[in-house]
Design a protein around this motif. Sequence first.
Motif, mmCIF file in Angstrom:
data_model
loop_
_atom_site.group_PDB
_atom_site.id
_atom_site.type_symbol
_atom_site.label_atom_id
_atom_site.label_comp_id
_atom_site.label_asym_id
_atom_site.label_seq_id
_atom_site.Cartn_x
_atom_site.Cartn_y
_atom_site.Cartn_z
ATOM 1 N N PRO A 53 10.115 0.501 -3.713
ATOM 2 C CA PRO A 53 9.928 -0.966 -3.696
ATOM 3 C C PRO A 53 10.826 -1.621 -2.646
ATOM 4 C CG PRO A 53 11.277 -0.319 -5.577
ATOM 5 C CD PRO A 53 10.863 0.948 -4.894
ATOM 6 N N HIS A 84 4.616 3.177 -9.028
ATOM 7 C CA HIS A 84 5.892 3.820 -8.688
ATOM 8 C C HIS A 84 6.053 5.154 -9.420
ATOM 9 C CE1 HIS A 84 10.026 3.824 -7.256
ATOM 10 N NE2 HIS A 84 10.499 3.944 -8.487
ATOM 11 N N THR A 97 11.705 -4.725 -16.470
ATOM 12 C CA THR A 97 10.747 -4.801 -15.363
ATOM 13 C C THR A 97 9.459 -4.048 -15.707
ATOM 14 O OG1 THR A 97 12.693 -4.688 -13.933
ATOM 15 C CG2 THR A 97 10.575 -4.476 -12.848
ATOM 16 N N ARG A 111 18.640 6.463 -3.803
ATOM 17 C CA ARG A 111 17.441 6.643 -2.959
ATOM 18 C C ARG A 111 17.861 7.105 -1.571
ATOM 19 N NH1 ARG A 111 15.495 0.634 -1.375
ATOM 20 N NH2 ARG A 111 17.205 0.046 -2.698
ATOM 21 N N HIS A 165 20.152 4.220 -9.404
ATOM 22 C CA HIS A 165 18.821 4.647 -8.950
ATOM 23 C C HIS A 165 18.533 4.086 -7.542
ATOM 24 C CE1 HIS A 165 14.747 6.039 -9.879
ATOM 25 N NE2 HIS A 165 14.239 4.890 -9.526
ATOM 26 N N SER A 166 18.935 2.837 -7.337
ATOM 27 C CA SER A 166 18.676 2.183 -6.058
ATOM 28 C C SER A 166 19.511 2.815 -4.935
ATOM 29 C CB SER A 166 18.996 0.696 -6.199
ATOM 30 O OG SER A 166 18.634 0.005 -5.051
ATOM 31 N N SER A 189 13.859 -0.611 -19.118
ATOM 32 C CA SER A 189 13.903 -1.740 -18.188
ATOM 33 C C SER A 189 12.936 -2.877 -18.556
ATOM 34 C CB SER A 189 13.555 -1.249 -16.779
ATOM 35 O OG SER A 189 13.346 -2.357 -15.937
ATOM 36 N N GLY A 224 15.014 7.378 -13.435
ATOM 37 C CA GLY A 224 13.811 6.542 -13.418
ATOM 38 C C GLY A 224 13.077 6.562 -14.755
HETATM 39 C C1 HEM Z 1 9.413 9.746 -11.772
HETATM 40 C C2 HEM Z 1 10.268 9.194 -11.019
HETATM 41 C C3 HEM Z 1 10.684 7.741 -11.083
HETATM 42 C C4 HEM Z 1 10.563 6.801 -12.091
HETATM 43 C C5 HEM Z 1 9.974 6.996 -13.476
HETATM 44 C C6 HEM Z 1 11.133 5.572 -11.598
HETATM 45 C C7 HEM Z 1 11.208 4.391 -12.318
HETATM 46 C C8 HEM Z 1 11.692 3.208 -11.834
HETATM 47 C C9 HEM Z 1 11.737 1.966 -12.576
HETATM 48 C C10 HEM Z 1 11.275 1.780 -14.003
HETATM 49 C C11 HEM Z 1 12.262 1.014 -11.758
HETATM 50 C C12 HEM Z 1 12.498 -0.479 -12.115
HETATM 51 C C13 HEM Z 1 13.912 -0.678 -12.543
HETATM 52 C C14 HEM Z 1 14.233 -2.132 -12.808
HETATM 53 O O1 HEM Z 1 14.036 -2.955 -11.911
HETATM 54 O O2 HEM Z 1 14.699 -2.448 -13.918
HETATM 55 C C15 HEM Z 1 12.546 1.656 -10.495
HETATM 56 C C16 HEM Z 1 13.088 1.012 -9.403
HETATM 57 C C17 HEM Z 1 13.373 1.618 -8.216
HETATM 58 N N1 HEM Z 1 13.123 2.939 -7.881
HETATM 59 FE FE1 HEM Z 1 12.370 4.367 -9.094
HETATM 60 N N2 HEM Z 1 11.583 5.779 -10.328
HETATM 61 C C18 HEM Z 1 11.324 7.087 -9.981
HETATM 62 C C19 HEM Z 1 11.606 7.705 -8.784
HETATM 63 C C20 HEM Z 1 12.203 7.083 -7.705
HETATM 64 C C21 HEM Z 1 12.555 7.743 -6.460
HETATM 65 C C22 HEM Z 1 12.343 9.223 -6.166
HETATM 66 C C23 HEM Z 1 13.105 6.800 -5.650
HETATM 67 C C24 HEM Z 1 13.643 6.911 -4.268
HETATM 68 C C25 HEM Z 1 13.949 8.029 -3.657
HETATM 69 C C26 HEM Z 1 13.093 5.539 -6.373
HETATM 70 C C27 HEM Z 1 13.545 4.346 -5.892
HETATM 71 C C28 HEM Z 1 13.580 3.149 -6.590
HETATM 72 C C29 HEM Z 1 14.129 1.918 -6.069
HETATM 73 C C30 HEM Z 1 14.719 1.732 -4.684
HETATM 74 C C31 HEM Z 1 14.003 0.962 -7.086
HETATM 75 C C32 HEM Z 1 14.429 -0.519 -7.026
HETATM 76 C C33 HEM Z 1 15.829 -0.671 -7.584
HETATM 77 C C34 HEM Z 1 16.310 -2.099 -7.432
HETATM 78 O O3 HEM Z 1 15.804 -2.964 -8.154
HETATM 79 O O4 HEM Z 1 17.170 -2.323 -6.582
HETATM 80 N N3 HEM Z 1 12.533 5.763 -7.624
HETATM 81 N N4 HEM Z 1 12.198 2.980 -10.564
#
Ligand code: HEM
Length: 148
Positions: free
Chosen positions: A137, A90, A70, A15, A11-12, A68, A61
């Motif tokens: 983030p 987020h 988190t 991006r 996921h990271s 998660s 996500g």
């Molecule tokens: C509905 C859409 C999304 C949901 C439900 C979602 C959910 C999450 C969740 C739950 C985390 C925390 C994960 C953890 O630390 O255990 C996370 C981290 C993150 N998300 Fe999303 N996300 C979504 C869309 C996006 C999109 C579109 C992007 C970027 C284009 C993005 C970028 C990131 C990044 C960079 C992190 C941090 C990862 C890390 O800890 O290195 N997310 N997201």
Amino acid sequence: MNLNSILVHTHSGLRWVALILIVMTVIRAGNLMSSKENFEFRTKSLALFAMIAMHIQAAIGLVLYVISPTVQFGATTMKDSTLRFFAVEHIAMMLIALVLFTIGYSKSKKKTENRAKYKTVFWFYLIGLLVVLASIPWPFRGLGAGWF
Ligand code: HEM
């Protein structure tokens, strides 16, 4: 490595793929918006791939949202800025961005005039991009996430 950390890394990293595709789409649609060129295969494909990348991010996500550590719900969720960010901000903002890309793409397909197609993609994707940038983030936001 457990499933959670595999998905967080995917996921990271993804991006960047999503961001590059969105930026390329915005630049291309913006450049061609005032030209008479046909809404060609290249711009349409870029817009489609950007939208697909966003859908993949949302799918991963949503799984992360369930598994998660988190994401926690409790008495302190709304008081703690990191917990609130991942439990509420987020997901809400990214879902809004996803809707913008999806509407932008499908609206552009329905338009008949070339300029109108480019214009629709340009504006929906530009606003979507700003929402995504504001909702990542980034490490400097102190939410415990990295660059990759
Ligand atoms: C509905 C859409 C999304 C949901 C439900 C979602 C959910 C999450 C969740 C739950 C985390 C925390 C994960 C953890 O630390 O255990 C996370 C981290 C993150 N998300 Fe999303 N996300 C979504 C869309 C996006 C999109 C579109 C992007 C970027 C284009 C993005 C970028 C990131 C990044 C960079 C992190 C941090 C990862 C890390 O800890 O290195 N997310 N997201």
